[in-house]
Each structure stands twice: as C-alpha cells, then as structure tokens.
Design an enzyme around this catalytic site. Sequence first.
Site, short mmCIF file in Angstrom:
data_model
loop_
_atom_site.label_atom_id
_atom_site.label_comp_id
_atom_site.label_asym_id
_atom_site.label_seq_id
_atom_site.Cartn_x
_atom_site.Cartn_y
_atom_site.Cartn_z
N LYS A 116 -11.62 0.43 17.57
CA LYS A 116 -12.11 -0.90 17.96
C LYS A 116 -13.39 -0.83 18.79
O LYS A 116 -14.24 -1.72 18.71
CB LYS A 116 -11.01 -1.67 18.68
CG LYS A 116 -9.85 -2.00 17.75
CD LYS A 116 -8.60 -2.44 18.49
CE LYS A 116 -8.73 -3.83 19.04
NZ LYS A 116 -7.46 -4.25 19.69
N LYS A 158 -8.80 -2.45 26.97
CA LYS A 158 -8.20 -2.43 25.63
C LYS A 158 -8.26 -1.05 25.00
O LYS A 158 -9.25 -0.34 25.12
CB LYS A 158 -8.92 -3.45 24.72
CG LYS A 158 -8.78 -4.90 25.24
CD LYS A 158 -9.62 -5.89 24.45
CE LYS A 158 -9.09 -6.14 23.08
NZ LYS A 158 -9.81 -7.30 22.44
N ARG A 292 -6.68 -4.70 6.26
CA ARG A 292 -5.42 -4.72 5.48
C ARG A 292 -5.04 -6.16 5.21
O ARG A 292 -5.69 -7.08 5.70
CB ARG A 292 -4.32 -4.07 6.32
CG ARG A 292 -4.23 -4.73 7.70
CD ARG A 292 -3.02 -4.33 8.49
NE ARG A 292 -3.15 -4.64 9.91
CZ ARG A 292 -2.81 -5.78 10.47
NH1 ARG A 292 -2.34 -6.79 9.73
NH2 ARG A 292 -2.97 -5.97 11.76
P1 ADP Z 1 -1.30 -9.63 12.09
O1 ADP Z 1 -2.58 -10.22 12.46
O2 ADP Z 1 -1.20 -9.27 10.65
O3 ADP Z 1 -0.15 -10.34 12.65
P2 ADP Z 1 -0.50 -7.65 13.93
O4 ADP Z 1 -1.50 -7.00 14.83
O5 ADP Z 1 0.50 -8.57 14.49
O6 ADP Z 1 -1.37 -8.27 12.80
O7 ADP Z 1 0.24 -6.50 13.12
C1 ADP Z 1 1.05 -6.72 11.99
C2 ADP Z 1 2.15 -5.71 11.98
O8 ADP Z 1 1.63 -4.41 12.03
C3 ADP Z 1 3.09 -5.85 13.14
O9 ADP Z 1 4.39 -5.56 12.70
C4 ADP Z 1 2.58 -4.81 14.13
O10 ADP Z 1 3.61 -4.36 14.97
C5 ADP Z 1 2.08 -3.75 13.20
N1 ADP Z 1 0.91 -3.02 13.70
C6 ADP Z 1 -0.32 -3.50 13.94
N2 ADP Z 1 -1.16 -2.54 14.34
C7 ADP Z 1 -0.46 -1.40 14.37
C8 ADP Z 1 -0.78 -0.03 14.67
N3 ADP Z 1 -2.00 0.34 15.05
N4 ADP Z 1 0.20 0.88 14.57
C9 ADP Z 1 1.44 0.52 14.19
N5 ADP Z 1 1.79 -0.74 13.87
C10 ADP Z 1 0.86 -1.68 13.96
P1 ADP Z 2 -4.68 -6.18 18.54
O1 ADP Z 2 -5.44 -5.05 17.89
O2 ADP Z 2 -3.51 -5.70 19.31
O3 ADP Z 2 -4.41 -7.30 17.61
P2 ADP Z 2 -6.83 -7.78 19.68
O4 ADP Z 2 -8.09 -7.13 20.13
O5 ADP Z 2 -6.87 -8.50 18.39
O6 ADP Z 2 -5.68 -6.68 19.68
O7 ADP Z 2 -6.29 -8.75 20.83
C1 ADP Z 2 -5.01 -9.32 20.75
C2 ADP Z 2 -4.99 -10.64 21.51
O8 ADP Z 2 -5.29 -10.45 22.91
C3 ADP Z 2 -6.01 -11.65 21.04
O9 ADP Z 2 -5.56 -12.39 19.92
C4 ADP Z 2 -6.21 -12.51 22.27
O10 ADP Z 2 -5.16 -13.45 22.40
C5 ADP Z 2 -6.08 -11.52 23.41
N1 ADP Z 2 -7.40 -11.00 23.82
C6 ADP Z 2 -7.99 -9.88 23.36
N2 ADP Z 2 -9.21 -9.69 23.92
C7 ADP Z 2 -9.41 -10.71 24.77
C8 ADP Z 2 -10.48 -11.10 25.68
N3 ADP Z 2 -11.59 -10.37 25.81
N4 ADP Z 2 -10.32 -12.23 26.40
C9 ADP Z 2 -9.19 -12.97 26.31
N5 ADP Z 2 -8.16 -12.67 25.48
C10 ADP Z 2 -8.24 -11.56 24.73
#
Ligand code: ADP
Ligand code: ADP
Length: 450
Positions: A116, A158, A292
């Site tokens: 990321k 993060k 994905r």
């Molecule tokens: P979405 O936007 O599709 O909801 P999520 O971030 O919630 O994406 O992830 C979808 C699924 O994949 C969830 O079951 C989450 O626990 C799993 N997941 C996401 N990122 C990872 C990762 N880096 N390693 C393992 N599982 C992951």
């Molecule tokens: P993941 O890979 O686990 O999905 P994301 O980077 O998409 O992680 O962040 C997951 C969630 O955390 C976002 O949907 C948002 O709600 C919150 N978030 C992430 N970054 C920020 C930020 N800079 N400021 C506020 N909220 C954040």
Amino acid sequence: MVNKILIANRGEIAVRIIRACRELGIRTVAVFSEADRNALHAQIADEAICIGPAPSKDSYLNVKAILAACEVTGAQAVHPGFGFLSENADFAHMCGRCNLIFIGPDPESMELMGDKAKAKKTMKRAGVPVVPGSDGEVKSIEEAKRIAEMIGYPVMVKASAGGGGRGIRKVDSPDKLEAAIYAAKSEAGAFFGNDGIYIEKFIANPHHIEVQVLADNYGNAVYLGERDCSLQRRNQKVLEESPSMLVTPELRKRMGEISIKAVHACGYKNAGTIEYLVDENGNFYFMEMNTRIQVEHPVTELVSGIDIVKQQILIACGEKLPFKQSDITLRGHAIECRINAENPKYNFRPSPGKIESLHMPGGPGIRIDSAVYQGYTIPPYYDSMIAKLIAYAPTREEAISKMRWALAEFLVDGVDTNIDYQLEILKDKDFINAKYDIGFLDRKDFASRL
Ligand code: ADP
Ligand code: ADP
Ligand code: MG
C-alpha cells in the site's frame, strides 16, 4: 476459451464463481478443507478435491495442494475469489509457471498495488490525489514523529501489507505515536508476515467510496460507478450501497476518469477496485487498490447490469471488453447487507454451529449470495460472513423498504446473526437521509438497542 476452472476459495464467493462458470459453459473444480466436506461449494461443483486440514494455512492457503489439484483434474485456470490467495503475487506467478491462467491481474501489478505504501507513491506520480502522509514506508520512530508533526495530528499508522481492516491505528497525539507503531507492526507481522508501516493524515468524517473498474489485455478500461462503503465497524464493512448519495454526476465522472488513469499507471488488467476517502466538499484521496473481486461487487452488478465475475473470466481468457464507457448506464439503487454468524450483544463474537432452521427472503429485487443451507454446520475456522442480502429498486427509498422487509423475513435458528443489528441501521433516520460517514456505526452503537 478454457473448459475447466478451479476455484481456490470457499463460502459464498466460491458458489458465486461456480454459477458464473456454469453460465459460460465451463466445468468447475472445487477445493475444500477437511472441515468443509459438507460445504455447498464442494457439493455443487462438477468435481471436488480435498486439499488439507481445517486451518487455512494447511488448505485454502496451501499453494502446493491447490496446484496439484489443478494438475490432477486438468483445470486450465484458477479463480482465487477474495481473501486467501487472491492478492498473493507469488501464487499468481506460480500459476503462470504451471501454465495455468490466474483469473486476475498480472503478478507485477498485484505486487505493486499490494504494497500500500508503494501503491500510494505510484498513484501520486500518476497524478491521482492521495491522502497526505509519508512518502512510502517509515523506517524509524524519529522519522514517524517528524512526518506526523508535519501533517498534523490525528494521524493513521497503516500496515503496507494490510487488508481487512487489520494493522491500522489512529493516533491523536505525539505521546501515543510510538505505542501505536509497535501495535500496528506486531499485528501486521502476525497477520501478513510483513511489519512495514506508513503514516497518513487522519481524514475526519469522510465517506469511503470506491470505484469498480474492468480492464482487458488490450488497453481498454471502463469504470462501473461507485459504491459507498462508509458503514463500517472497526474499519470493516457492514453495509454497502450504489450509487453513493454524496457523489454527483460530475464527481462520478471525475473519480471514474482518475481511476482509469490509475489503471493505466500500473498496467492493470481484469476487475479491480480503487478505494478513496471523500470529504463533504467532494475532495477525494486515493487510499488503496484491491486487485481482486470484492465482497460488495453485487451492488455494482445490479446498477450496471454487468456480471463482473463473468467479465473476469472472459478477460483472463483473452476476450476484449464487449463495451466502452459510453455504453455503460447506471440505473436504480442497490444496497447490500453482510449477514454474519455473530452476536452483536456480545461484542460481535463469532457464532459458529449448526443451522437448525433457515428461511431466506425472496421476491422481486432481492438477491442472496450465500453458501449456507438448513442443517449446515458453520465451521469455526473461517470468516463469519454467511450470506449477502442485496436489495435492488428504482430508488433508494424503495431499496431501503425492500431491504427492511427482507431482513424481517430472514430467519436463522441455531446460530446468532447480525440480522437485527442490520435492521436497526435500516430504521435509523440519519441512515434513511443518507447522513452518514465512516464514523457513523461506531458513534451510533446500534448493538446497545438490541
Ligand atoms: P472488501 O472490500 O472486499 O470487503 P475486505 O478488505 O473486507 O475487502 O476483505 C475481503 C475478505 O478478504 C475478508 O474476508 C478479509 O478478511 C479478507 N482479506 C482482505 N485482505 C486480506 C489479506 N491481506 N490477507 C488475508 N485476508 C484478507
Ligand atoms: P484495508 O486494506 O484494511 O481495507 P484501508 O486502507 O482500505 O485498509 O482502510 C480501511 C478503512 O480505515 C477505511 O475504509 C477507512 O474507514 C479507514 N481509514 C483508512 N485510512 C484512513 C485515513 N487516512 N483517515 C480516516 N480513516 C481512514
Ligand atoms: Mg480497504
């Protein structure tokens, strides 16, 4: 075209992919763990192969066993679904070396976007607005302090390898920074085997809005509008809708066009999602790209009329996109509720076990993507999501009304679910008026009303 696909996943997404294959006339191979012998995906596929014991690392993450299952069954392509191996560039690489088509982007773009911190750098260079923060990973506490001071508190720490809401910490003041960094690092190390972190500004009360894209192998790419995924608990999505009430036609076009720029900047192919934080003034910042299929893809399928999973398969097999941006029209409103086997009254603790009786709603405009059935025992080893309930109607108001009745009709006996919790959201005045942001669910505490 290929004539046999192996699905390297389980649960509702495996079932969803099997259905798409059937419609395309492609045979399917399911893989299952010892805990999933009776799972729906293993029963409805043309062939099913056991790939190891219950824990994911021994089965659904067992690359050798999965590649061997391809060899034995003569599958020519692998669909990874979401989670598990779906964002594992090494796995995609190995598929290629075994002459298997990996249904997803090239390993190179997965690797780039999977990190990321690196992805943000690439996007920034391509002219995509990003959340202000460190330029790549942060190497020391001193550097972290300096950057946090510069962008101003609160900040987010993060994990570069993070996903599923893991490895993220909000930090309100300098004295809390060091502890948050250690916490994020140890969580990321344990979950992703990589403890690299980066820092960005905490954006107050934004929406999480993501753009669905499709790109073929010939440089053609389209966007299919957006999904508003701001309803989250602990950074995990609970309810999603399309379109977003915050997004005007002008903003949709701007975000869509920037997203296509992002796609070209990383040579992206297949279906992908670009996640942004959007503030009330329509300023948007790139957050990450998911390389994905996503859990909430059905809301986009309903408003666009495009089967995203079928397109993934066709693109991976070398077909050209059958439409251009000007052919895409978005119509109506779709809402998805994630139905989980969990108890909101006890801090959403998972509730595996046997489903003694089950009634799922139906009728016009209701779609259910699920892998459970009456008499099925939900194993304790995997994600607690058991169904996605999706309502589609000409207007948001009608979609909300449909969803409320569908939730009320949904009966599950034997395990606890979040159905009543979802119903509380659907009844809330602020939700009905689309007055919400990513902090909404944490502020409202709907669980205490149950
Ligand atoms: P979405 O936007 O599709 O909801 P999520 O971030 O919630 O994406 O992830 C979808 C699924 O994949 C969830 O079951 C989450 O626990 C799993 N997941 C996401 N990122 C990872 C990762 N880096 N390693 C393992 N599982 C992951
Ligand atoms: P993941 O890979 O686990 O999905 P994301 O980077 O998409 O992680 O962040 C997951 C969630 O955390 C976002 O949907 C948002 O709600 C919150 N978030 C992430 N970054 C920020 C930020 N800079 N400021 C506020 N909220 C954040
Ligand atoms: Mg995300």
